[in-house]
Design a protein around this motif. Structure first.
Motif, mmCIF file in Angstrom:
data_model
loop_
_atom_site.group_PDB
_atom_site.id
_atom_site.type_symbol
_atom_site.label_atom_id
_atom_site.label_comp_id
_atom_site.label_asym_id
_atom_site.label_seq_id
_atom_site.Cartn_x
_atom_site.Cartn_y
_atom_site.Cartn_z
ATOM 1 N N GLN A 1 8.160 0.679 -2.960
ATOM 2 C CA GLN A 1 9.065 1.452 -3.803
ATOM 3 C C GLN A 1 9.533 0.634 -5.005
ATOM 4 O O GLN A 1 9.553 -0.600 -4.976
ATOM 5 N N ASN B 1 6.619 7.943 -6.992
ATOM 6 C CA ASN B 1 6.223 6.765 -6.229
ATOM 7 C C ASN B 1 7.149 6.551 -5.029
ATOM 8 O O ASN B 1 6.687 6.303 -3.910
ATOM 9 N N ASN B 2 8.438 6.663 -5.245
ATOM 10 C CA ASN B 2 9.383 6.406 -4.160
ATOM 11 C C ASN B 2 9.383 7.502 -3.101
ATOM 12 O O ASN B 2 9.638 7.233 -1.919
ATOM 13 N N GLN C 1 9.096 0.932 2.111
ATOM 14 C CA GLN C 1 10.015 0.434 1.096
ATOM 15 C C GLN C 1 9.413 -0.690 0.253
ATOM 16 O O GLN C 1 9.819 -0.895 -0.893
ATOM 17 N N TYR D 1 6.013 7.102 -1.080
ATOM 18 C CA TYR D 1 6.122 5.914 -0.235
ATOM 19 C C TYR D 1 7.514 5.821 0.389
ATOM 20 O O TYR D 1 8.073 4.736 0.533
ATOM 21 N N ALA D 2 8.038 6.954 0.786
ATOM 22 C CA ALA D 2 9.392 6.987 1.349
ATOM 23 C C ALA D 2 9.518 6.132 2.603
ATOM 24 O O ALA D 2 10.579 5.570 2.883
#
Length: 470
Positions: free
Chosen positions: A310, A299-300, A307, A303-304
């Motif tokens: 995240q 996920n992080n 934020q 969706y870097a």
């Protein structure tokens, strides 16, 4: 002659009573008339026996003498050719394993295998599935299997779906047969000498996507699904990953390149996490702790650049939500972070009174969907019941799904072809909610986050990383 008959009758009637005489006279008259008619007809026939007309009549009714010299022989019609229902055809020994095979199809004929003059080998198949399902399957598989798609058929199903991969060429031609039951017959022609691959669906109602990175898959609803496609920016599937099911290979490859599928080199908690170019032991059952770790990382990473989407990792000052995941646990930050975000049920959310996480227990299908779907919808899960899940998905075992998980399963259906269940398990009428999930299946569920037209995939993340920074 009639006078003689009547004179004889009068003599016979003399001496009788008037009543009897009258009745007998009528009977005798009728008999006499019948006798006279018979004699008259006999005389007429006898008289015509030697006449020219009788000769002509006899000849007209006689058999044709030419039939005696050239008799006609009538033969019975040949029996109808029987249709083979049980095929003994087998794939050629050198059949390229990279060519996708439709799962619900029977091979009925192989031709051109041993003829050196033939450039192509043809495989004829038959399936009970509708023709658009077969066409959509190949559109999807060519999109996710490192094939370069050159052209696609029109919306009416005319034209060819052309794709290339190395030195292999494949043509898939589909057409609905006229057999009872509406079965679909299609052919796969392939050649190792040509640099192109072509797939040409030709049936009516064939659905195909206009984009090389999105194509429908056989599923329980209509729509388009972003699928991994071969491009210079997408990960290549290693030949060492042949243990991974073909439908999941590119998902695993993309996520491996994102470096989110980290595993420990040993079973000890103190072992360091390792990232490899390919997923080790892809068919091994994944644990709950491993999936929690991957879920946060995927996920992080995807969706870097956003934020707000995240998941925040927990800090040491957090009070553990689970009694069996202390602060010293190597995966505490990820598991605790999911609990604090309300993604997984815990005592913090009030959805469960169970204070144990059971980190090393196998991850089940229903648990995977329960954890993943909230990160797709980013909303409260809808209420659900057994009847609702069964009506939407058609699962025969809907009653076996946990009440909490059924809400996520129902919400997943509303995501169309982007549903995790469809991406990971394909078409199925049995969910098997308590069945354990493999590492490869878990990775496939993490390839896409979001709802239709509002999500991102691992491929999108890879392309974003490959772009030069401004």
């Amino acid at each position: 002659m009639l006078n003689i008959i009547f004179t004889q009758q009068r003599r016979n009637s003399q001496g009788r009573s008037p009543a009897k005489t009258s009745k007998t006279s009528k009977t005798n008259i009728l008999a006499a008339v019948n006798t006279w008619l018979a004699v008259f007809l006999l005389a007429a026939v006898t008289a015509c026996a030697n006449s020219p007309n009788s000769k002509a009549l006899e000849e007209s009714l006689a058999a044709d003498p030419t039939l005696k010299q050239n008799p006609v022989v009538f033969s019975s019609p040949p029996p109808a050719t029987a249709i083979e229902t049980n095929s003994t055809a087998k794939l050629p020994p050198d059949f390229p394993t990279e060519i996708p095979l439709y799962p619900n199809a029977e091979l009925i004929e192989v031709s051109g295998e041993t003829d050196p003059s033939q450039k192509n080998v043809r495989l004829r198949w038959e399936s009970t599935d509708p023709v658009n399902s077969v066409g959509n399957f190949y559109s999807t598989e060519f999109g996710r299997g490192n094939w370069e798609i050159v052209s696609r058929p029109t919306a009416e199903g005319q034209g060819s779906l052309v794709a290339t991969r190395d030195n292999l060429r494949v043509t898939v031609s589909l057409s609905p047969t006229q057999k009872v039951g509406g079965s679909t017959e299609f052919a796969i022609d392939y050649s190792k000498e040509s640099p192109e691959i072509a797939a040409s669906p030709q049936p009516n109602n064939s659905e195909s996507s206009a984009s090389p990175t999105a194509s429908p898959t056989p599923s329980n609803s209509e729509g388009t699904t972003p699928t991994p496609s071969a491009s210079p920016k997408s990960a290549k599937v290693s030949q060492l990953d042949t243990q991974i099911p073909q439908q999941l290979r590119q998902y695993v490859a993309d996520l491996s390149q994102l470096e989110v599928l980290k595993v420990r080199s040993s079973t000890t908690e103190s072992a360091n996490l390792e990232t490899a170019s390919s997923l080790p032991k892809p068919n091994k059952i994944i644990t709950r702790r491993e999936y929690a770790r991957w879920l946060v990382a995927a996920n992080n990473q995807i969706y870097a650049s956003r934020q707000a989407k995240q998941i925040r990792l927990a800090v040491d000052s957090s009070e553990p939500a689970f009694s069996d995941v202390p602060k010293t646990d190597p995966d505490f930050s990820a598991i605790q972070g999911l609990a604090e975000a309300g993604v997984i049920p815990s005592s913090l959310s009030g959805e469960t009174k169970d204070v144990k996480f059971r980190p090393d227990a196998p991850l089940t299908r229903e648990t995977m969907i329960l954890w993943k779907v909230p990160l797709d919808s980013r909303q409260v899960l809808p209420t659900a019941n057994i009847e609702g899940v069964k009506e939407k998905w058609g699962f025969q075992d809907a009653s076996k799904i946990d009440s909490q998980a059924s809400r996520a399963v129902l919400a997943d259906f509303n995501n169309g072809d982007l549903a995790n269940i469809r991406r990971v398990f394909g078409f199925t009428t049995l969910f098997q909610p308590k069945k354990s999930v493999t590492r490869a299946e878990a990775a496939a569920s993490l390839w896409y986050f979001g709802v239709q037209d509002q999500g991102l995939s691992a491929k999108d993340a890879l392309e974003a990383k490959s772009q030069p920074a401004e």
